[in-house]
Each structure stands twice: as structure tokens, then as C-alpha cells.
Design a protein around this motif. Structure first.
Motif, PDB file in Angstrom:
ATOM      1  N   GLY A 156      34.412  29.203  42.812  1.00  0.00           N
ATOM      2  CA  GLY A 156      35.687  28.520  42.677  1.00  0.00           C
ATOM      3  C   GLY A 156      36.765  29.238  43.452  1.00  0.00           C
ATOM      4  N   PRO A 157      38.011  28.835  43.277  1.00  0.00           N
ATOM      5  CA  PRO A 157      38.445  27.857  42.274  1.00  0.00           C
ATOM      6  C   PRO A 157      38.246  26.417  42.746  1.00  0.00           C
ATOM      7  N   VAL A 158      38.137  25.500  41.777  1.00  0.00           N
ATOM      8  CA  VAL A 158      38.025  24.069  42.048  1.00  0.00           C
ATOM      9  C   VAL A 158      38.912  23.328  41.063  1.00  0.00           C
ATOM     10  N   ASN A 159      39.344  22.111  41.479  1.00  0.00           N
ATOM     11  CA  ASN A 159      40.168  21.317  40.565  1.00  0.00           C
ATOM     12  C   ASN A 159      39.287  20.510  39.599  1.00  0.00           C
ATOM     13  N   PHE A 160      39.923  19.709  38.775  1.00  0.00           N
ATOM     14  CA  PHE A 160      39.186  18.985  37.729  1.00  0.00           C
ATOM     15  C   PHE A 160      38.175  18.032  38.333  1.00  0.00           C
ATOM     16  N   GLU A 161      38.557  17.310  39.407  1.00  0.00           N
ATOM     17  CA  GLU A 161      37.653  16.336  40.002  1.00  0.00           C
ATOM     18  C   GLU A 161      36.418  17.014  40.585  1.00  0.00           C
ATOM     19  N   ALA A 162      36.620  18.157  41.206  1.00  0.00           N
ATOM     20  CA  ALA A 162      35.485  18.880  41.777  1.00  0.00           C
ATOM     21  C   ALA A 162      34.570  19.404  40.668  1.00  0.00           C
ATOM     22  N   LEU A 163      35.175  19.856  39.570  1.00  0.00           N
ATOM     23  CA  LEU A 163      34.377  20.341  38.448  1.00  0.00           C
ATOM     24  C   LEU A 163      33.580  19.184  37.826  1.00  0.00           C
ATOM     25  N   LYS A 164      34.199  18.021  37.798  1.00  0.00           N
ATOM     26  CA  LYS A 164      33.524  16.836  37.253  1.00  0.00           C
ATOM     27  C   LYS A 164      32.306  16.467  38.092  1.00  0.00           C
ATOM     28  N   ASN A 165      32.442  16.528  39.404  1.00  0.00           N
ATOM     29  CA  ASN A 165      31.330  16.227  40.304  1.00  0.00           C
ATOM     30  C   ASN A 165      30.192  17.236  40.141  1.00  0.00           C
ATOM     31  N   LEU A 166      30.559  18.493  39.967  1.00  0.00           N
ATOM     32  CA  LEU A 166      29.539  19.529  39.748  1.00  0.00           C
ATOM     33  C   LEU A 166      28.762  19.267  38.450  1.00  0.00           C
ATOM     34  N   PHE A 167      29.492  18.832  37.431  1.00  0.00           N
ATOM     35  CA  PHE A 167      28.855  18.555  36.145  1.00  0.00           C
ATOM     36  C   PHE A 167      27.933  17.349  36.272  1.00  0.00           C
ATOM     37  N   ALA A 168      28.393  16.304  37.023  1.00  0.00           N
ATOM     38  CA  ALA A 168      27.577  15.118  37.197  1.00  0.00           C
ATOM     39  C   ALA A 168      26.307  15.419  37.987  1.00  0.00           C
ATOM     40  N   ALA A 169      26.399  16.361  38.902  1.00  0.00           N
ATOM     41  CA  ALA A 169      25.234  16.730  39.714  1.00  0.00           C
ATOM     42  C   ALA A 169      24.351  17.749  39.008  1.00  0.00           C
ATOM     43  N   ARG A 170      24.704  18.083  37.763  1.00  0.00           N
ATOM     44  CA  ARG A 170      23.968  19.054  36.954  1.00  0.00           C
ATOM     45  C   ARG A 170      23.949  20.457  37.569  1.00  0.00           C
ATOM     46  N   SER A 171      24.969  20.736  38.449  1.00  0.00           N
ATOM     47  CA  SER A 171      25.106  22.105  38.960  1.00  0.00           C
ATOM     48  C   SER A 171      25.677  23.022  37.893  1.00  0.00           C
ATOM     49  N   ILE A 172      26.405  22.449  36.956  1.00  0.00           N
ATOM     50  CA  ILE A 172      26.916  23.177  35.796  1.00  0.00           C
ATOM     51  C   ILE A 172      26.644  22.332  34.576  1.00  0.00           C
ATOM     52  N   ASN A 173      26.741  22.942  33.396  1.00  0.00           N
ATOM     53  CA  ASN A 173      26.512  22.204  32.152  1.00  0.00           C
ATOM     54  C   ASN A 173      27.500  22.661  31.105  1.00  0.00           C
ATOM     55  N   ALA A 174      27.260  22.213  29.867  1.00  0.00           N
ATOM     56  CA  ALA A 174      28.210  22.510  28.787  1.00  0.00           C
ATOM     57  C   ALA A 174      28.291  23.987  28.482  1.00  0.00           C
ATOM     58  N   GLU A 175      27.225  24.735  28.762  1.00  0.00           N
ATOM     59  CA  GLU A 175      27.224  26.163  28.446  1.00  0.00           C
ATOM     60  C   GLU A 175      27.782  27.025  29.581  1.00  0.00           C
ATOM     61  N   THR A 176      28.073  26.388  30.716  1.00  0.00           N
ATOM     62  CA  THR A 176      28.593  27.163  31.863  1.00  0.00           C
ATOM     63  C   THR A 176      29.925  27.811  31.499  1.00  0.00           C
ATOM     64  N   LEU A 177      30.033  29.095  31.842  1.00  0.00           N
ATOM     65  CA  LEU A 177      31.279  29.818  31.569  1.00  0.00           C
ATOM     66  C   LEU A 177      32.328  29.427  32.607  1.00  0.00           C
ATOM     67  N   VAL A 178      33.562  29.151  32.131  1.00  0.00           N
ATOM     68  CA  VAL A 178      34.664  28.785  33.013  1.00  0.00           C
ATOM     69  C   VAL A 178      35.889  29.618  32.634  1.00  0.00           C
ATOM     70  N   TRP A 179      36.838  29.658  33.619  1.00  0.00           N
ATOM     71  CA  TRP A 179      38.098  30.396  33.373  1.00  0.00           C
ATOM     72  C   TRP A 179      39.184  29.777  34.228  1.00  0.00           C
ATOM     73  N   LYS A 180      40.393  29.715  33.654  1.00  0.00           N
ATOM     74  CA  LYS A 180      41.568  29.254  34.402  1.00  0.00           C
ATOM     75  C   LYS A 180      42.734  30.183  34.069  1.00  0.00           C
ATOM     76  N   GLN A 181      43.768  30.059  34.834  1.00  0.00           N
ATOM     77  CA  GLN A 181      44.942  30.905  34.609  1.00  0.00           C
ATOM     78  C   GLN A 181      45.517  30.650  33.234  1.00  0.00           C
ATOM     79  N   GLY A 182      45.790  31.723  32.491  1.00  0.00           N
ATOM     80  CA  GLY A 182      46.322  31.637  31.135  1.00  0.00           C
ATOM     81  C   GLY A 182      45.278  31.912  30.072  1.00  0.00           C
ATOM     82  N   MET A 183      43.991  31.845  30.426  1.00  0.00           N
ATOM     83  CA  MET A 183      42.925  32.145  29.460  1.00  0.00           C
ATOM     84  C   MET A 183      42.704  33.651  29.424  1.00  0.00           C
ATOM     85  N   ALA A 184      42.479  34.155  28.226  1.00  0.00           N
ATOM     86  CA  ALA A 184      42.271  35.599  28.073  1.00  0.00           C
ATOM     87  C   ALA A 184      40.881  36.004  28.540  1.00  0.00           C
TER      88      ALA A 184
END
Length: 377
Positions: A324-352
Motif C-alpha cells: 500500500g497505501p491504497v484507497n477504498f476502491e483499490a482495497l475492494k478490488n483486492l478483496f474481490a480478487a481474493r488477494s486479501i480476506n477478512a483476516e488480512t491485517l490493515v492499518w490507516k492513519q489514526g489507528m494505534a
């Protein structure tokens, strides 16, 4: 001893030939010793004082040179003249020769200046004109060469006569030196000491070629037109002062000038309009420069560039590596292509800390966007 011998002895002492020069001026460089038909007696006394050099010239040809001291002139201390005259066994009769006394002291506080402006090509201001003036000091270091090359048969040579020649030489060499220095125009006045030393080094060989030593050379001032000075000051302030503040200052000055205009309220209104327009233009210029610096500024180590407005950027873990970083649409495409799943670790600005995708509220909508796997037959 007879009476005639006494008279002869007395006359010989009274009429001993003494050659000397008492300088009562401050500007004489060369003085020719005047003697009837240039005749000098055998055994004449030559007195050369400190700060003087005596030069003998025979029929236009340089003969003997004497430093400070007292001399009895004969074939022994006039070796060159004796050779020119062809004296093999000495001489008893008067001989002809021109004697020049040369002042070897230093002539100080001589003025120089550029007769015409010097044109320079500056990278920022284009062709500009400057003038310069100062002082210099010189002295004669080769009296024979100076007389033969410069003085000639002049019986009384002053520093005024040589100064015109030296000023022309200085002006020419100064122009060449300034042009080759290639300094920003505002630095010439700030580096007069360095330029003075350089000019002294450049000019000395040409002075020496005619028997003169350039002892000191000073640039007292380098001047330029007032309009150019104002431009340089403005340019300097633009590099130091916040452009927004400068624009407001300019606008205030414009309004102040308009308010004092005799045209009254109409003039004041026009002045205010012009002032606000100037402020707006300067503000736009400042904003453009600020944005340009922001866009072109490289990312520093350990930091990421800020996201575009309304575009949250996400980092995700893939094969144990940060991506990354990627925006929401790019993350959505990755999820649809099964490159990531529900257990994939993610982080954005503001998260500890890093957390699973399914734990991020705004990403939970992705869980229903992918159909479940087909049932086994």
C-alpha cells in the motif's frame, strides 16, 4: 709655495663641481640636473640622497646608475660611461653627460576611476552598468628603464604626467578583472578587498614593464544606478520576507498613497482597488509557490505523504510484507480478487495498531461483496 699656487688651490676648492638635487616638491618624479652644455668636471662630487637615484645618459644612451651616497666621478665609478666615451687612461677635461635624479619614494593617495560605466551581464538583472573609483600607490623600481621608456628628454617629470597613463592602464585592467570575476551584481560592493588584491596582482606586471612598482591598490566604492539598487533590495526582501505579508504591506502602501491623492474619494477608491488587486496577485503567487513546494517535496525517511482530500489510504499485509497505501476502491478490488480476506491485517492513519480487515467498521461492507465459495458436490 708661491702666491699663484695659493690662488690656484683656493680656486680649485671654490669651483669643485657638485652635482645634487634638493627636492622641495611633493610631485616631482624625475629632475634633470642642469649644467651649461651638460659639462661635468673630472673629479666632480655626486651627492645622491635617500629616496633618490641618479642616472647618467650619454647621447641618449643609458650609462651609469647611482644609488644613495656620495661619489667622486672618475673612470673607476663611471665604468659604462668610460666605455662609451672611449676613455682608456682616465680623463682630465670636462665631459658631457645628462644627469637625471629620480625620486624612489612611494607616491601615495593617487586617484583612479572609471571614466565610462562598465557594462556587465547579470543572470537575474540582465545588462547592468557600474562605476568604480579608489586610490593606489606606486614607486619607481627601475630608474633607467623608466627614463628610457617613459620620461625621454623631459627635464621635469611629475606624477601628474604619469598618472594619466596609469589611470588608463588601471581602468582597462580593472574592467577585464571585473568581467572575469563573474560575481552576482550585489557582491561587487561587498568584496572590494578581494577584488583590490586581485587587481593588484593582475596589474603589477604591466607596471613593472616600464620600471614602476604598483605598491598598493584600493577599490573604495563600486556604484550602480539607483533604479538597479532598488531592484536588488526588492529581490533581496522577496527571498527573506513572507510573500503574503509583503502583499498586504504593498496593498496598505497603495491605499495610503491613494488616500493622499488630490482626486479625492474617486482616487482613493481606485487606489484601494489597485491595492486589493495587487494583494490578490501576490497572494496567488505565494499560494502557487507553496503548492509547488509541497507537490515537489520528496518524502522523508520513515514518513508518508499526506492523502488526497476525502481519500483514506490503507496499508495491508501480504505474504508477511507491508503493502500500500491504497484507497477504498483499490482495497475492494483486492478483496474481490481474493488477494486479501477478512483476516488480512490493515492499518490507516489514526489507528494505534494493525488490525484485521473485518474489525474496521468502514471495511465490514466488503465482507458481503464477495459470494461464498461453491458447495462441494
Amino acid at each position: 709655495m708661491g702666491i699663484f699656487d695659493e690662488i690656484k688651490k683656493k680656486l680649485s676648492h671654490e669651483f669643485i663641481d657638485i652635482i645634487e638635487w634638493l627636492d622641495n616638491t611633493n610631485d616631482t618624479i624625475v629632475h634633470r640636473f642642469e649644467r651649461y652644455q651638460n659639462e661635468i668636471k673630472n673629479g666632480a662630487q655626486l651627492v645622491v640622497r635617500e629616496g633618490q637615484i641618479a642616472v647618467f645618459i650619454n647621447e641618449g644612451q643609458l650609462a651609469d646608475v647611482f644609488k644613495p651616497g656620495t661619489y667622486t666621478l672618475n673612470t673607476q665609478n663611471l665604468p659604462i660611461l668610460a666605455t662609451l666615451k672611449g676613455w682608456k687612461y682616465g680623463f682630465n677635461s670636462p665631459f658631457k653627460a645628462e644627469v637625471y635624479f629620480v625620486s624612489s619614494r612611494m607616491f601615495t593617495d593617487e586617484k583612479w576611476g572609471t571614466k565610462n560605466p562598465i557594462t556587465l551581464n547579470d543572470d537575474r538583472f540582465g545588462f547592468v552598468e557600474i562605476r568604480a573609483f579608489g586610490t593606489y600607490a606606486f614607486k619607481i623600481n627601475d630608474a633607467g628603464k623608466f627614463i628610457t621608456d617613459i620620461v625621454g628628454t623631459d627635464s621635469h617629470f611629475t606624477n601628474y604626467e604619469i598618472n594619466e597613463h596609469l589611470k588608463s592602464l588601471i581602468s582597462t585592467r580593472f574592467t577585464d578583472t571585473i568581467g572575469e570575476a563573474n560575481l552576482p551584481i550585489e557582491l561587487y560592493a561587498a568584496n572590494t578587498n578581494e577584488l583590490s588584491e586581485t587587481c593588484l596582482e593582475v596589474m603589477n606586471p604591466e607596471f613593472n614593464s616600464v620600471g614602476i612598482s604598483l605598491e598598493k591598490f584600493f577599490i573604495e566604492n563600486v556604484s550602480m544606478p539607483e533604479e538597479l539598487k532598488k531592484e536588488i533590495f526588492e529581490y533581496s526582501r522577496l527571498n527573506k520576507v513572507d510573500l503574503d505579508k509583503l502583499a498586504k504591506f504593498k496593498a496598505a502602501k497603495a491605499m495610503e498613497a491613494a488616500a493622499s491623492n488630490e482626486s479625492g474619494a474617486a482616487g482613493a477608491g481606485m487606489g484601494m482597488g489597485m491595492g486589493f488587486a495587487m494583494a490578490q496577485q501576490m497572494g496567488n503567487l505565494f499560494n502557487q509557490q507553496t503548492q509547488s513546494k509541497t507537490v515537489n517535496q520528496p518524502a522523508s525517511t520513515g514518513a508518508t505523504p499526506p492523502p488526497l482530500p476525502n481519500q483514506v489510504q490503507y496499508y495491508y499485509a501480504a505474504n508477511g510484507q507491508q503493502a500500500g497505501p491504497v484507497n477504498f476502491e483499490a482495497l475492494k478490488n483486492l478483496f474481490a480478487a481474493r488477494s486479501i480476506n477478512a483476516e488480512t491485517l490493515v492499518w490507516k492513519q489514526g489507528m494505534a495498531n494493525w488490525t484485521s480487515l473485518q474489525s474496521v467498521p468502514e471495511l465490514q461492507n466488503l465482507l458481503g461483496s464477495v459470494p461464498p465459495p461453491l458447495p462441494n458436490n
